[in-house]
Design a protein around this motif. Structure first.
Motif, PDB file in Angstrom:
ATOM      1  N   SER A 192       0.843  -1.198   0.000  1.00 48.16           N
ATOM      2  CA  SER A 192       0.000   0.000   0.000  1.00 48.16           C
ATOM      3  C   SER A 192       0.874   1.244   0.000  1.00 48.16           C
ATOM      4  O   SER A 192       1.822   1.352   0.789  1.00 48.16           O
ATOM      5  CB  SER A 192      -0.903   0.021   1.238  1.00 48.16           C
ATOM      6  N   TYR A 193       0.550   2.178  -0.900  1.00 48.37           N
ATOM      7  CA  TYR A 193       1.216   3.476  -0.930  1.00 48.37           C
ATOM      8  C   TYR A 193       0.270   4.534  -0.361  1.00 48.37           C
ATOM      9  O   TYR A 193      -0.943   4.507  -0.617  1.00 48.37           O
ATOM     10  CB  TYR A 193       1.615   3.852  -2.354  1.00 48.37           C
ATOM     11  N   VAL A 194       0.834   5.472   0.388  1.00 54.71           N
ATOM     12  CA  VAL A 194       0.045   6.542   1.010  1.00 54.71           C
ATOM     13  C   VAL A 194       0.122   7.774   0.116  1.00 54.71           C
ATOM     14  O   VAL A 194       1.203   8.283  -0.178  1.00 54.71           O
ATOM     15  CB  VAL A 194       0.577   6.872   2.414  1.00 54.71           C
ATOM     16  N   LEU A 195      -1.044   8.257  -0.327  1.00 55.58           N
ATOM     17  CA  LEU A 195      -1.095   9.366  -1.278  1.00 55.58           C
ATOM     18  C   LEU A 195      -0.697  10.695  -0.651  1.00 55.58           C
ATOM     19  O   LEU A 195      -0.946  10.946   0.534  1.00 55.58           O
ATOM     20  CB  LEU A 195      -2.512   9.479  -1.844  1.00 55.58           C
TER      21      LEU A 195
ATOM     22  N   ASP B 144      -0.971  15.044  -0.901  1.00 57.98           N
ATOM     23  CA  ASP B 144      -2.158  15.913  -0.903  1.00 57.98           C
ATOM     24  C   ASP B 144      -2.811  15.963  -2.280  1.00 57.98           C
ATOM     25  O   ASP B 144      -4.045  15.890  -2.396  1.00 57.98           O
ATOM     26  CB  ASP B 144      -1.778  17.328  -0.461  1.00 57.98           C
ATOM     27  N   GLU B 145      -2.011  16.127  -3.329  1.00 55.01           N
ATOM     28  CA  GLU B 145      -2.589  16.236  -4.665  1.00 55.01           C
ATOM     29  C   GLU B 145      -3.244  14.921  -5.091  1.00 55.01           C
ATOM     30  O   GLU B 145      -4.292  14.914  -5.749  1.00 55.01           O
ATOM     31  CB  GLU B 145      -1.527  16.651  -5.690  1.00 55.01           C
ATOM     32  N   GLY B 146      -2.628  13.796  -4.717  1.00 48.96           N
ATOM     33  CA  GLY B 146      -3.235  12.502  -5.009  1.00 48.96           C
ATOM     34  C   GLY B 146      -4.584  12.358  -4.317  1.00 48.96           C
ATOM     35  O   GLY B 146      -5.535  11.819  -4.893  1.00 48.96           O
ATOM     36  N   ARG B 147      -4.681  12.842  -3.101  1.00 53.56           N
ATOM     37  CA  ARG B 147      -5.945  12.765  -2.359  1.00 53.56           C
ATOM     38  C   ARG B 147      -7.014  13.654  -3.001  1.00 53.56           C
ATOM     39  O   ARG B 147      -8.189  13.277  -3.066  1.00 53.56           O
ATOM     40  CB  ARG B 147      -5.712  13.169  -0.905  1.00 53.56           C
ATOM     41  N   ARG B 148      -6.616  14.812  -3.471  1.00 51.90           N
ATOM     42  CA  ARG B 148      -7.578  15.677  -4.162  1.00 51.90           C
ATOM     43  C   ARG B 148      -8.088  14.997  -5.431  1.00 51.90           C
ATOM     44  O   ARG B 148      -9.274  15.099  -5.777  1.00 51.90           O
ATOM     45  CB  ARG B 148      -6.933  17.021  -4.500  1.00 51.90           C
ATOM     46  N   LYS B 149      -7.201  14.323  -6.133  1.00 52.23           N
ATOM     47  CA  LYS B 149      -7.588  13.621  -7.357  1.00 52.23           C
ATOM     48  C   LYS B 149      -8.615  12.527  -7.055  1.00 52.23           C
ATOM     49  O   LYS B 149      -9.600  12.361  -7.782  1.00 52.23           O
ATOM     50  CB  LYS B 149      -6.341  13.018  -8.015  1.00 52.23           C
ATOM     51  N   VAL B 150      -8.394  11.807  -5.972  1.00 48.12           N
ATOM     52  CA  VAL B 150      -9.339  10.763  -5.571  1.00 48.12           C
ATOM     53  C   VAL B 150     -10.670  11.383  -5.143  1.00 48.12           C
ATOM     54  O   VAL B 150     -11.750  10.845  -5.442  1.00 48.12           O
ATOM     55  CB  VAL B 150      -8.737   9.906  -4.442  1.00 48.12           C
ATOM     56  N   ALA B 151     -10.629  12.520  -4.475  1.00 46.24           N
ATOM     57  CA  ALA B 151     -11.862  13.201  -4.073  1.00 46.24           C
ATOM     58  C   ALA B 151     -12.685  13.582  -5.297  1.00 46.24           C
ATOM     59  O   ALA B 151     -13.910  13.397  -5.338  1.00 46.24           O
ATOM     60  CB  ALA B 151     -11.541  14.440  -3.243  1.00 46.24           C
TER      61      ALA B 151
END
Length: 410
Positions: free
Chosen positions: A311-314, A316-323
């Motif tokens: 598992s990789y931890v995203l 901030d920008e990765g989290r926004r993309k998932v949102a």
């Protein structure tokens, strides 16, 4: 024991001996068989129950059209559509209790169409020279498909492939005899989660929903579990869904093979099924642990869950993309949709003092989801962690209100 009927499909022009052996093994065990020919150029050496002409016509085409295309890929897609339509028709009419398809890469491509047209709970088997291969995209695999490697079976019968075929015959007939179709005496609630170490809301929610008169099925959101969940949601099998682990959507966004496909988080909504959604473990992307790391994850923290999954931890920008991906999928919903947003964290390891706690990253995800949340979604901003009792209680309040309003059958 009541005899069961198995649909046996394949190219009877080139694989007649192998298919005939499979048929004889099923019949020798007391089962019945319906044969389906999906060949194009040649003709079977003996009679079949469902001809290639019937198959092509069921797909809205013809054998001549397939031949005239001059393209084996186009031709087999014609046969795949027809085989799927014919198999679904036979199943709906109660004429088959299970299905098995034999093939190489061409036959397996068609098999995924045929078996994907059958409902969850109907035994479905592929005997394939590419069983378990990375050639097979997860989104095309029926959620309860069984695969058997057709070892030594590329051309002609021999003792090696007979062993595989005999086991396959026993497997599909035994499964058909043992199958217990899902009962519909209580409304069914579909729920997604991971193991209780990471997400524990199902522990209070399952008995609470059962006490209200519902049956609860919890799906392991690690790719194929999400596929099964989406398949049933699309079929309208659920009275309501508690889709509280949407991690597979992030996996798909970042190209992981641990994926439930691009339709994740759409099945219930597009079917008009009431859905409660929460972003459980949204911050993690699971990848195949035994493969080389993808450069796109360079610099991100990682955790080897076991030898199979890392598992990789995203960031901030990765989290926004998932949102944003959550909002895009939820915008397609036609039924009641609520998002529960636990500001205290979306996984057990995301609490103050725990190794994956990232207050800024959580805020980035939550703020982006709030900013992009579509108008058809009711957002519940919660000051708790996803594993807190307060979260489960909030979910039950929404559910009870929907039940009282008649959105969810009592």
């Amino acid at each position: 024991m009541t005899d069961k009927t198995i649909l046996v499909a394949g190219t009877y022009d080139t694989k007649a001996d192998e298919l005939g052996f499979l048929v004889s093994c099923i019949e020798d065990q007391g089962g019945r068989v319906l044969t389906m020919d999906v060949s194009v150029l040649g003709d079977p050496s003996g009679p079949v129950d469902i001809s290639k002409h019937e198959v092509a016509e069921a797909g809205g085409s013809s054998i001549q059209t397939a031949i005239d295309s001059g393209d084996e890929n186009v031709a087999m897609q014609i046969m795949g559509r027809g085989a799927a339509a014919k198999a679904a028709e036979l199943c709906a009419a109660g004429r088959v209790d299970g299905a098995i398809v034999l093939g190489g890469s061409m036959g397996t491509d068609l098999a995924l169409d045929l078996l994907g047209a059958l409902p969850l709970g109907i035994p479905k088997y592929v005997v394939s020279t590419i069983a378990f291969s990375p050639l097979l995209p997860p989104e095309r695999l029926p959620a309860d498909v069984q695969m058997i490697l057709w070892a030594g079976g590329l051309y002609g019968l021999n003792s090696v492939c007979r062993a595989s075929l005999a086991q396959a015959a026993g497997a599909v007939l035994g499964a058909a005899r043992a199958a217990q179709p899902p009962q519909r005496d209580k409304p069914l609630i579909g729920m997604t989660s991971l193991g209780k170490t990471a997400l524990r809301y199902m522990v209070p929610l399952k008995p609470a929903l059962e006490a209200r008169g519902y049956e609860v099925a919890v799906f392991h959101a690690t790719g194929m579990g999400g596929r099964a969940f989406e398949n049933l949601a699309q079929e309208g099998a659920f009275a309501c869904v508690f889709d509280f682990c949407t991690q597979e959507l992030g996996n798909h966004v970042f190209g992981s093979m641990v994926s439930a496909g691009g339709s994740r988080l759409t099945g219930a909504g597009m079917a008009g099924v009431p859905q409660l959604v929460a972003p459980g473990c949204y911050d993690l992307v699971d990848v195949i642990g035994w493969q080389p790391a993808d450069p796109r994850f360079d610099g991100l923290p990682s955790h080897a869950h076991n030898r199979l999954i890392t598992s990789y931890v995203l960031d901030d920008e990765g989290r926004r993309k998932v949102a944003r991906a959550h909002s895009e999928q939820l915008a397609k919903a036609t039924g009641p949709t609520a998002v529960l947003l636990p500001r205290g964290g979306c996984g057990e390891w995301d609490r103050p003092g725990e190794p994956l706690h990232d207050a800024a990253g959580l805020a980035a995800f939550c703020d982006e989801l709030v900013a992009t949340c579509p108008d058809n979604v009711t957002l519940h901003d919660l000051k708790c962690h996803i594993n807190d009792n307060a979260f489960a209680e909030a979910a039950l309040r929404v559910f009870d209100a929907w039940r009282d309003a008649g959105h969810v059958p009592a």
